[in-house]
Design an enzyme around this catalytic site. Structure first.
Site, PDB file in Angstrom:
ATOM      1  N   ARG A   1       0.828  -1.218   0.000  1.00 45.89           N
ATOM      2  CA  ARG A   1       0.000   0.000   0.000  1.00 45.89           C
ATOM      3  C   ARG A   1       0.860   1.265   0.000  1.00 45.89           C
ATOM      4  NH1 ARG A   1      -4.379   0.219   4.433  1.00 45.89           N
ATOM      5  NH2 ARG A   1      -5.118   1.923   3.163  1.00 45.89           N
TER       6      ARG A   1
ATOM      7  N   HIS B   1      -7.728   7.928  11.688  1.00 45.05           N
ATOM      8  CA  HIS B   1      -7.245   6.544  11.656  1.00 45.05           C
ATOM      9  C   HIS B   1      -5.730   6.437  11.534  1.00 45.05           C
ATOM     10  CE1 HIS B   1     -11.539   5.332  10.202  1.00 45.05           C
ATOM     11  NE2 HIS B   1     -11.478   5.557  11.494  1.00 45.05           N
TER      12      HIS B   1
HETATM   13  P1  NAD Z   1     -14.947   3.010   1.665  1.00 47.35           P
HETATM   14  O1  NAD Z   1     -13.953   2.256   0.832  1.00 47.35           O
HETATM   15  O2  NAD Z   1     -15.842   2.263   2.563  1.00 47.35           O
HETATM   16  O3  NAD Z   1     -15.896   3.882   0.718  1.00 47.35           O
HETATM   17  C1  NAD Z   1     -15.392   4.710  -0.280  1.00 47.35           C
HETATM   18  C2  NAD Z   1     -16.507   5.653  -0.704  1.00 47.35           C
HETATM   19  O4  NAD Z   1     -15.954   6.533  -1.675  1.00 47.35           O
HETATM   20  C3  NAD Z   1     -17.721   4.965  -1.358  1.00 47.35           C
HETATM   21  O5  NAD Z   1     -18.907   5.499  -0.819  1.00 47.35           O
HETATM   22  C4  NAD Z   1     -17.578   5.335  -2.837  1.00 47.35           C
HETATM   23  O6  NAD Z   1     -18.840   5.455  -3.484  1.00 47.35           O
HETATM   24  C5  NAD Z   1     -16.874   6.670  -2.731  1.00 47.35           C
HETATM   25  N1  NAD Z   1     -16.112   7.055  -3.917  1.00 47.35           N
HETATM   26  C6  NAD Z   1     -15.488   6.264  -4.818  1.00 47.35           C
HETATM   27  N2  NAD Z   1     -14.872   7.013  -5.756  1.00 47.35           N
HETATM   28  C7  NAD Z   1     -15.097   8.307  -5.424  1.00 47.35           C
HETATM   29  C8  NAD Z   1     -14.713   9.547  -5.989  1.00 47.35           C
HETATM   30  N3  NAD Z   1     -13.958   9.617  -7.090  1.00 47.35           N
HETATM   31  N4  NAD Z   1     -15.115  10.703  -5.379  1.00 47.35           N
HETATM   32  C9  NAD Z   1     -15.897  10.655  -4.258  1.00 47.35           C
HETATM   33  N5  NAD Z   1     -16.296   9.497  -3.677  1.00 47.35           N
HETATM   34  C10 NAD Z   1     -15.892   8.337  -4.248  1.00 47.35           C
HETATM   35  O7  NAD Z   1     -14.101   4.111   2.438  1.00 47.35           O
HETATM   36  P2  NAD Z   1     -14.302   4.775   3.852  1.00 47.35           P
HETATM   37  O8  NAD Z   1     -15.726   5.191   4.035  1.00 47.35           O
HETATM   38  O9  NAD Z   1     -13.242   5.804   3.960  1.00 47.35           O
HETATM   39  O10 NAD Z   1     -14.025   3.614   4.924  1.00 47.35           O
HETATM   40  C11 NAD Z   1     -13.023   2.674   4.755  1.00 47.35           C
HETATM   41  C12 NAD Z   1     -11.893   2.703   5.776  1.00 47.35           C
HETATM   42  O11 NAD Z   1     -10.715   2.365   5.060  1.00 47.35           O
HETATM   43  C13 NAD Z   1     -11.606   4.025   6.393  1.00 47.35           C
HETATM   44  O12 NAD Z   1     -11.347   3.760   7.720  1.00 47.35           O
HETATM   45  C14 NAD Z   1     -10.311   4.516   5.735  1.00 47.35           C
HETATM   46  O13 NAD Z   1      -9.426   4.948   6.716  1.00 47.35           O
HETATM   47  C15 NAD Z   1      -9.681   3.281   5.166  1.00 47.35           C
HETATM   48  N6  NAD Z   1      -9.060   3.478   3.836  1.00 47.35           N
HETATM   49  C16 NAD Z   1      -8.191   4.508   3.633  1.00 47.35           C
HETATM   50  C17 NAD Z   1      -7.626   4.687   2.396  1.00 47.35           C
HETATM   51  C18 NAD Z   1      -6.693   5.838   2.193  1.00 47.35           C
HETATM   52  O14 NAD Z   1      -6.036   6.262   3.130  1.00 47.35           O
HETATM   53  N7  NAD Z   1      -6.650   6.399   0.982  1.00 47.35           N
HETATM   54  C19 NAD Z   1      -7.913   3.819   1.351  1.00 47.35           C
HETATM   55  C20 NAD Z   1      -8.780   2.767   1.587  1.00 47.35           C
HETATM   56  C21 NAD Z   1      -9.371   2.607   2.849  1.00 47.35           C
END
Ligand code: NAD
Length: 200
Positions: A60, A100
């Site tokens: 990651r 987180h």
């Molecule tokens: P999630 O994966 O559950 O949901 C992602 C959301 O983003 C969905 O509702 C989806 O429809 C939406 N989405 C997708 N593409 C998008 C775009 N281009 N613009 C706007 N919205 C978009 O993520 P979550 O709700 O953050 O929960 C998952 C957990 O995983 C969290 O605790 C987070 O910390 C962690 N996480 C973090 C990362 C990161 O740091 N980038 C990546 C993956 C998961």
């Protein structure tokens, strides 16, 4: 919605980093070697097979290292919008309240003390109370909370929405709409810069 003159705070999730190339947990690219993140990002998974979990985080970090903040993240920063994020990728910059944790930091494992583990909050672990307090204060004191790119299933982050006077949810998936909140269907980069009066 006219946001001019309003005190704004953004609550962001994995979706805001999707357009930078960081996969969400529940979207395409969410699986790694056929495993779900919920089966890797837990204290139990680390106790069972630390190498596997550390390898996943290394993968990651390699992926995130190639990513840059996108137009939505830059618009929030340019407009001085305070950010409370569930993301651990660091793409919001050092001022964001990171509920987180941050994947770029490590800390000794609280159970064995032998391994360095990522300084992130795993499923089943509690949030740092000081960080949660800062987030609660920020959300409770804004005029409008912009809820961007979160499926709203991870607690207690999702519950913060209820503390806001008014909230506007921005998400391409209508299933992410929250009863009693405004909703704009669209991606973060498609909506946020325009909403804040900046080019996309
Ligand atoms: P999630 O994966 O559950 O949901 C992602 C959301 O983003 C969905 O509702 C989806 O429809 C939406 N989405 C997708 N593409 C998008 C775009 N281009 N613009 C706007 N919205 C978009 O993520 P979550 O709700 O953050 O929960 C998952 C957990 O995983 C969290 O605790 C987070 O910390 C962690 N996480 C973090 C990362 C990161 O740091 N980038 C990546 C993956 C998961």
């Amino acid at each position: 919605m006219d946001l001019s003159g309003k005190r704004l705070v953004a609550l962001t999730g994995a979706g805001i980093s999707a357009e930078s190339g960081v996969p969400t947990f529940r979207g395409p690219g969410g699986l790694w070697r056929g495993r779900r993140p919920e089966d890797l990002a837990t204290p139990e998974a680390f106790a069972r097979d630390p190498r596997l979990v550390l390898d996943w985080y290394e993968w990651r970090r390699g992926l995130i290292a190639k990513c840059r903040p996108n137009a939505a993240q830059e618009a929030l920063s340019k407009r001085g919008v305070a950010v409370v994020t569930q993301n651990v990728d660091g793409l919001h910059g050092p001022d964001a309240i990171e509920l987180h944790g941050n994947i770029w930091r490590t800390k000794p494992c609280g159970c064995c003390g032998r391994y360095q583990r990522p300084d992130v909050v795993w499923f089943g672990e509690s949030l740092d109370p000081a960080v949660l307090r800062r987030a609660t204060e920020a959300v409770g004191s804004c005029d409008v909370l912009l809820v961007i790119g979160t499926s709203g299933v991870v607690q207690p982050a999702a519950g913060l929405v209820r503390l806001a006077r008014r909230a506007l949810v921005i998400n391409p998936d209508p299933a992410a709409a929250v009863p009693g909140c405004d909703f704009i269907r669209g991606t973060a980069c498609g909506v946020v810069p325009r909403l804040l009066g900046l080019p996309g």
